[in-house]
Design a protein around this motif. Structure first.
Motif, PDB file in Angstrom:
ATOM      1  N   LYS A   1       1.205 -13.537  -6.180  1.00 36.93           N
ATOM      2  CA  LYS A   1       1.245 -12.180  -6.474  1.00 36.93           C
ATOM      3  C   LYS A   1       1.087 -11.177  -6.156  1.00 36.93           C
ATOM      4  O   LYS A   1       1.042 -10.963  -4.661  1.00 36.93           O
ATOM      5  N   THR A   2       2.161 -10.315  -6.915  1.00 39.43           N
ATOM      6  CA  THR A   2       3.131  -8.426  -6.274  1.00 39.43           C
ATOM      7  C   THR A   2       1.863  -7.551  -6.562  1.00 39.43           C
ATOM      8  O   THR A   2       1.547  -7.191  -7.494  1.00 39.43           O
ATOM      9  N   LEU A   3       0.617  -7.041  -6.099  1.00 39.99           N
ATOM     10  CA  LEU A   3       0.135  -5.984  -5.878  1.00 39.99           C
ATOM     11  C   LEU A   3       0.112  -4.901  -5.470  1.00 39.99           C
ATOM     12  O   LEU A   3       0.232  -4.268  -4.249  1.00 39.99           O
ATOM     13  N   VAL A   4       0.335  -3.613  -5.884  1.00 40.58           N
ATOM     14  CA  VAL A   4       0.698  -2.253  -5.419  1.00 40.58           C
ATOM     15  C   VAL A   4      -1.385  -1.522  -5.235  1.00 40.58           C
ATOM     16  O   VAL A   4      -1.489  -1.090  -6.433  1.00 40.58           O
TER      17      VAL A   4
ATOM     18  N   LEU B   1      11.685   4.226  -3.555  1.00 42.66           N
ATOM     19  CA  LEU B   1      11.816   3.863  -2.919  1.00 42.66           C
ATOM     20  C   LEU B   1      10.725   2.478  -3.133  1.00 42.66           C
ATOM     21  O   LEU B   1      11.013   1.948  -2.372  1.00 42.66           O
ATOM     22  N   ILE B   2       9.977   2.731  -3.570  1.00 38.19           N
ATOM     23  CA  ILE B   2       8.522   1.725  -3.581  1.00 38.19           C
ATOM     24  C   ILE B   2       9.393   0.320  -4.703  1.00 38.19           C
ATOM     25  O   ILE B   2       8.653  -0.624  -3.954  1.00 38.19           O
TER      26      ILE B   2
ATOM     27  N   PRO C   1       0.848  -1.150   0.095  1.00 41.64           N
ATOM     28  CA  PRO C   1       0.079   0.150  -0.285  1.00 41.64           C
ATOM     29  C   PRO C   1       0.803   1.314   0.047  1.00 41.64           C
ATOM     30  O   PRO C   1       2.022   1.630   0.839  1.00 41.64           O
ATOM     31  N   ALA C   2       0.483   2.534  -0.741  1.00 40.47           N
ATOM     32  CA  ALA C   2       0.933   3.630  -0.827  1.00 40.47           C
ATOM     33  C   ALA C   2       0.790   4.493  -1.321  1.00 40.47           C
ATOM     34  O   ALA C   2      -0.024   5.115  -2.707  1.00 40.47           O
TER      35      ALA C   2
ATOM     36  N   ALA D   1       4.958  -4.659 -10.991  1.00 39.69           N
ATOM     37  CA  ALA D   1       3.941  -4.769 -10.206  1.00 39.69           C
ATOM     38  C   ALA D   1       2.423  -5.429 -11.130  1.00 39.69           C
ATOM     39  O   ALA D   1       2.256  -4.059 -11.202  1.00 39.69           O
ATOM     40  N   GLU D   2       1.573  -6.006 -10.580  1.00 40.46           N
ATOM     41  CA  GLU D   2       0.603  -5.423 -11.235  1.00 40.46           C
ATOM     42  C   GLU D   2      -0.496  -4.553 -10.006  1.00 40.46           C
ATOM     43  O   GLU D   2       0.644  -4.234  -8.650  1.00 40.46           O
ATOM     44  N   THR D   3      -1.113  -3.137 -10.593  1.00 42.91           N
ATOM     45  CA  THR D   3      -2.030  -2.420  -9.515  1.00 42.91           C
ATOM     46  C   THR D   3      -3.056  -2.115 -10.018  1.00 42.91           C
ATOM     47  O   THR D   3      -3.721  -2.677 -10.264  1.00 42.91           O
ATOM     48  N   ILE D   4      -3.770  -1.237  -8.058  1.00 44.14           N
ATOM     49  CA  ILE D   4      -4.974  -1.028  -8.415  1.00 44.14           C
ATOM     50  C   ILE D   4      -5.337   0.429  -7.736  1.00 44.14           C
ATOM     51  O   ILE D   4      -4.565   0.667  -7.463  1.00 44.14           O
TER      52      ILE D   4
END
Length: 227
Positions: free
Chosen positions: A46-49, A30-31, A9-10, A65-68
């Motif tokens: 799975k890696t999700l941001v 950084l992320i 979460p960012a 990364a996959e994103t939402i």
């Protein structure tokens, strides 16, 4: 075989260190350090941001990364991390057995730590794992002060034994949180009341970037590891 979803979460806003999630640290945002640690894990599926910020989402995609996109109402200062994770869980078609929360402010937490924490969870048949590290100074040397900074009670109650003689204490380091998905949704927290265990990390790998001093220290350590 259990499936693990890593959620990073960012938010775009950060008060103490503005735009910290996209600040370059050793030639990477950084992320990116958390994204790469998750992608290099042997056990994450799975890696999700999740973010409200377009720049963060673009950088996250660039690093694999996959994103939402997170709605504004769960991206403000009062929103909780759980709300962001719940939104992500509900948005995905595939359901995962465990959620692995990786905060982007822990650049020294690597794939090795993630895999070790998951293996510990499986060995213990645990519902949750939370990473900790030993406190920097004995908690027995800590106390509150009165408004006038009078130390009389402080001195009277202080434990004067050498630090080596003190009982070890640990603190949350913010690097890794793992929880069985149904338990997480039920309790709305990674801190379950039972069947939860600590994954112990060293202090150096436990740096959590909250302000500029943390950023400088993490940069120094990461630079030294590249040399």
């Amino acid at each position: 075989m259990s499936k693990y979803l890593a959620v990073i979460p960012a938010r775009g806003g950060s008060k103490r260190l503005p735009r910290k999630n996209v600040l370059n640290i050793c030639e990477k945002p950084l992320i990116a350090w958390s994204i790469e640690a998750s992608l290099n894990s042997n056990l994450i599926d799975k890696t999700l941001v999740t973010s409200d910020d377009e720049e963060i989402l673009d950088i996250s995609k660039k690093y694999g990364a996959e994103t939402i996109k997170r709605p504004h109402d769960i991206s403000n200062d009062t929103a909780t991390t759980y709300e962001a994770i719940e939104h992500a869980i509900n948005a995905l078609e595939i359901k995962y057995d465990y959620i692995v929360l990786l905060q982007p402010t822990s650049p020294l937490r690597g794939s090795k730590h993630i895999d070790e924490a998951i293996k510990l969870l499986e060995e213990k048949n645990a519902d949750a794992i939370v990473s900790v590290c030993e406190v920097e100074h004995p908690v027995q040397w800590s106390m509150t002060l009165k408004n006038d900074n009078d130390m009389s009670e402080f001195v009277k109650n202080i434990d004067s034994r050498r630090s080596q003689e003190q009982e070890k204490h640990y603190r949350l380091n913010g690097a890794i949180y793992i929880c069985k998905t149904d338990k997480l949704v039920e309790s709305k927290s990674f801190f379950l009341k039972d069947n939860i265990f600590a994954y112990i990390m060293n202090k150096e790998d436990s740096i959590d970037i909250d302000e500029e001093l943390d950023f400088k220290l993490a940069s120094l350590i990461l630079s030294s590891r590249k040399d």
